[in-house]
Design an enzyme around this catalytic site. Structure first.
Site, PDB file in Angstrom:
ATOM      1  N   ASP A  81       0.844  -1.201   0.000  1.00 21.83           N
ATOM      2  CA  ASP A  81       0.000   0.000   0.000  1.00 21.83           C
ATOM      3  C   ASP A  81       0.878   1.249   0.000  1.00 21.83           C
ATOM      4  O   ASP A  81       2.061   1.189   0.331  1.00 21.83           O
ATOM      5  CB  ASP A  81      -0.918  -0.009   1.242  1.00 21.83           C
ATOM      6  CG  ASP A  81      -2.128   0.908   1.084  1.00 21.83           C
ATOM      7  OD1 ASP A  81      -2.225   1.624   0.068  1.00 21.83           O
ATOM      8  OD2 ASP A  81      -2.979   0.904   1.990  1.00 21.83           O
ATOM      9  N   GLU A 103      -7.667  -0.562   5.138  1.00 16.30           N
ATOM     10  CA  GLU A 103      -6.211  -0.648   4.975  1.00 16.30           C
ATOM     11  C   GLU A 103      -5.557  -1.112   6.273  1.00 16.30           C
ATOM     12  O   GLU A 103      -4.646  -1.948   6.270  1.00 16.30           O
ATOM     13  CB  GLU A 103      -5.649   0.716   4.551  1.00 16.30           C
ATOM     14  CG  GLU A 103      -6.077   1.111   3.154  1.00 16.30           C
ATOM     15  CD  GLU A 103      -5.672   2.516   2.749  1.00 16.30           C
ATOM     16  OE1 GLU A 103      -5.688   2.786   1.548  1.00 16.30           O
ATOM     17  OE2 GLU A 103      -5.353   3.340   3.623  1.00 16.30           O
TER      18      GLU A 103
HETATM   19  C1  5RP Z   1      -5.649   5.789   0.798  1.00  9.79           C
HETATM   20  C2  5RP Z   1      -4.250   5.864   1.282  1.00  9.79           C
HETATM   21  C3  5RP Z   1      -3.180   6.047   0.266  1.00  9.79           C
HETATM   22  O1  5RP Z   1      -2.254   5.019   0.415  1.00  9.79           O
HETATM   23  C4  5RP Z   1      -2.507   7.366   0.469  1.00  9.79           C
HETATM   24  O2  5RP Z   1      -3.490   8.387   0.449  1.00  9.79           O
HETATM   25  C5  5RP Z   1      -1.463   7.638  -0.610  1.00  9.79           C
HETATM   26  O3  5RP Z   1      -2.095   7.817  -1.841  1.00  9.79           O
HETATM   27  P1  5RP Z   1      -1.296   8.118  -3.174  1.00  9.79           P
HETATM   28  O4  5RP Z   1      -0.565   6.856  -3.542  1.00  9.79           O
HETATM   29  O5  5RP Z   1      -2.393   8.467  -4.162  1.00  9.79           O
HETATM   30  O6  5RP Z   1      -0.373   9.269  -2.923  1.00  9.79           O
HETATM   31  O7  5RP Z   1      -3.955   5.793   2.445  1.00  9.79           O
HETATM   32  O8  5RP Z   1      -6.567   5.758   1.849  1.00  9.79           O
END
Ligand code: 5RP
Length: 219
Positions: A81, A103
């Protein structure tokens, strides 16, 4: 190198950690979207997939992956993630995309959690990015008052409803000097469903893309 190329490179680097027979957990966000685009190149190594959001599930299914629930999976070998902020200790702020609760559950269920970010996300102290907190709608005002007492400035993410039917408060003006203690403290406030602070369960490995390539940090 622009931010989107860094996201693509760090997503590509994470593929190396996916071993044959992996039950893979997939996060949410633009960096993870790059990962989902690349997953078909290693399709044979992936046993099954669990997803942290409806948005990611739709993208995974469009790529031909069968998405199963965590209840069906039981445990996850590897969870990948993104994050909104990370420290060198791999404590994270997550939830910019509003998927923080699922998550955090997948991160907790995973034997290994790899976080993929570009170098703009690495910080000395968490809190410049407003901390997302998922709340039960009926408790939103009560939780906001408690957060103000903790010197935060909660702002309702108006018009946004999470996959779980709840609201998000984005808490500004925090300087999170002790993320583990602060996460535990926030978890005591009734009405909070989930705090986007991932400190009690940090990432195991952080992959960071910069102009000079992708480097790795571990806890
Ligand atoms: C979603 C998240 C994402 O991992 C976080 O916002 C990062 O996003 P991005 O890869 O678009 O910068 O926690 O809830």
């Amino acid at each position: 190198m622009d931010a989107s190329e860094k996201k693509r490179q760090v997503a590509q680097a994470s593929l190396e950690f996916i071993e044959p027979g992996t039950l893979l957990g997939v996060g949410t966000g633009s960096t993870v979207n790059c990962l989902i685009e690349l997953l078909p190149t290693i399709r044979g190594r992936i046993e099954k997939v669990v997803s942290s959001s409806k948005a990611s599930s739709e993208l995974l299914e469009a790529q031909g992956f069968e998405v199963i629930t965590l209840n069906e999976a039981g445990a996850i070998d590897l969870y990948i993630d993104g994050a909104d902020e990370s420290t060198k200790r791999l404590h994270l702020i997550k939830g910019g995309g509003g998927a923080l609760t699922r998550e955090k559950i997948l991160a907790g269920a995973a034997r290994r959690f790899i976080c993929i970010v570009d170098d703009s996300k690495l910080v000395g102290m968490l809190g410049t990015f407003p901390l997302p907190i998922e709340v039960l709608p009926m408790a939103q005002e009560f939780v906001s008052q408690r957060l103000v007492k903790l010197r935060g400035q909660p702002v309702w993410r108006e018009g946004f409803v999470t996959d779980n039917g709840n609201h998000i408060l984005d808490v500004h003006d925090l300087q999170i000097t002790n993320p583990i203690e602060f996460e535990s403290r926030l978890n005591q406030i009734p009405g909070i469903v989930c705090v986007g602070l991932f400190a009690n369960r940090p990432a195991d490995i952080l992959l960071i893309a910069s102009d000079t390539g992708v480097r790795e940090m571990r806890t």
